[in-house]
Structure formats: C-alpha cells, structure tokens
Motif scaffolding. Structure first.
Motif: not given
Length: 253
Positions: A73-78, A80-86
């Motif tokens: 998510g950080f590499l995709l500049e998002n 927050v979404t990465g955490l929500i999915i992770g």
C-alpha cells in the motif's frame, strides 16, 4: 366421602399453569451450542498447553502479513487501504496457523493410546469407508489392525511394534486376498519409528495412494467385506471413541 376424594385427585393442581384447548405445548429449552469465538478460545487453550510456541508463531504470521500489505500500500501511495486489507488477512493467517497446530496437538494427546490409529482414520475425507472397530487385535498386547476402504483399494493400518503386530497384519492380508483377489491391499504402520507413519500424517499419506477403484467398486468391496460378518469385539482398553481427536479443534472451528 369416596367420591369427594376421587374428584380431588382428578382435578389439576391450582398451581399448575393452564393451557388453552388450541394452545401449543411449550417447547423444551434446547442446550445452547458454544459460540464460534468460544470454540476458538478452547482450541487455542488446548493447543497452547501442548505447543507453547504457537502464540509467537501466530503473532509473527499476523505481523508478517500486515507488514507486506502495508508495504504494498505504501508503494502504491495508499497505505491506509493496505492496512485495511492486511489486518483481516493477518488474522486469517493466524487462525490458519492455529488450526494446523491444533491438529498436531489433538493427535499428540491420543498418541500411544489403544485405538489411536482408528481415531486417525476417522479424519479421512469423503470417499473412504472406515470402521471404528479393529479388524484384528491381540487382546494381551492390545496390538490392533484397522481397515479403510477407498479408491486406492483396501488399506490396513497396524498399531503396535512391527515385529509384534506383523502376524496380525499378514493373517488379515491373506484373508482379504482370498475374498478380494483383484483388489490392492496396502499396509501402513502407525507410529514414529523407522518406516512408520505418524498419526497426523496418516490421512495425508493415504490420500497420496494411487486410485484404482471407482466409487461403485468401493461400495461393492465394502459390502463384500461386511457380508462376511467377521467383526471382532473391542478388548478392554481399546475405545476409538475415547481416543478420537476433536475434528472441530483440528479444523480450528
């Protein structure tokens, strides 16, 4: 006086609740099943008693999945979404680790107990026909031979030292060969010795056997064996039901 006493016995008690003519009978209270969270908690406690490291392995699995999702998510500049999915994926990974460790812990509890091999056969997937009772047993030593019928043929699972249980296996294999001359008979030794199969790997090992029969043939073989009526009584000390591992615990449910 006799009439008055009879009438008093036939009348309902004043304290008893009255029910209308068309009123349904009250339903009996059913025993509530434990919630899924409670079941998971019980599985976790049982697993931790037999495998103290399961807590750290679950935590590491959770953090690893969350970290990977956050990095993506950080590499995709998002992020927050990465955490929500992770986070949900991390919880799933932790539960998966718990289910695998719980299965090993359940088998560890019944290992070396009479009837443990028969209990392990009870965890086979669909397509197998198993019996709770051993097909051959030595009442003195409690060595036993269990049987499962599936598409690979007939599988005999021995329980006991190799040199001691071998006569039982050979006798049962000869008996089956006479009545099923065209069916392959496999022999597996349950245990942790050389050439033996651990209980927690027994079902997996049987699943790798090559299929040789159709489903119809499996049923025919099972009926053929059952028609002989050669079922032995279980000697004292061999109770597959008492040795059976909890399937819900093994699945982490």
């Amino acid at each position: 006086m006799a009439n008055s006493s009879d009438s008093s016995n036939s009348t309902p008690s004043a304290d008893a609740p009255k029910r209308g003519l068309f009123q349904r009978k009250p339903k009996e209270a059913k025993a509530k099943k434990p919630s899924q969270l409670k079941q998971i908690a019980e599985v976790f406690k049982m697993t931790r008693r037999n495998d103290p490291q399961v807590v750290w392995i679950m935590v590491l699995a959770f953090l690893a999945v969350v970290a990977v999702a956050f990095l993506i998510g950080f590499l995709l500049e998002n992020w927050v979404t990465g955490l929500i999915i992770g986070i949900p994926l991390g919880l799933l990974a932790a539960v998966f680790i718990l289910s695998r460790r719980a299965e090993k812990a359940a088998f560890a509890q019944i290992e070396n107990q009479p009837g443990a091999s028969g209990a392990a056969l009870g965890t086979l997937r669909r397509g197998w026909v198993t019996q709770d009772q051993p097909v051959a047993v030595n009442p003195r030593t409690q060595d036993a031979v269990f049987m499962a019928i599936g598409r690979p043929g007939v599988v005999l699972v021995s329980e006991g030292p190799t040199h001691r249980v071998k006569p039982l296996v050979d006798a049962e294999r000869k008996r089956l060969a006479r009545i099923l001359p065209n069916v392959t008979i496999h022999v597996l030794e349950a245990g942790r010795g050389e050439g033996q199969v651990p209980l927690n790997k027994l079902a997996k090992t049987m699943g790798k056997l090559k299929n040789e029969l159709t489903k119809v043939e499996v049923n025919a073989v099972s009926k053929r064996i059952n028609s002989l009526g050669n079922r032995l009584p279980i000697p004292k000390g061999i109770d597959p039901y008492k040795a059976r591992p909890d399937r819900k615990a093994a699945r982490g449910r």
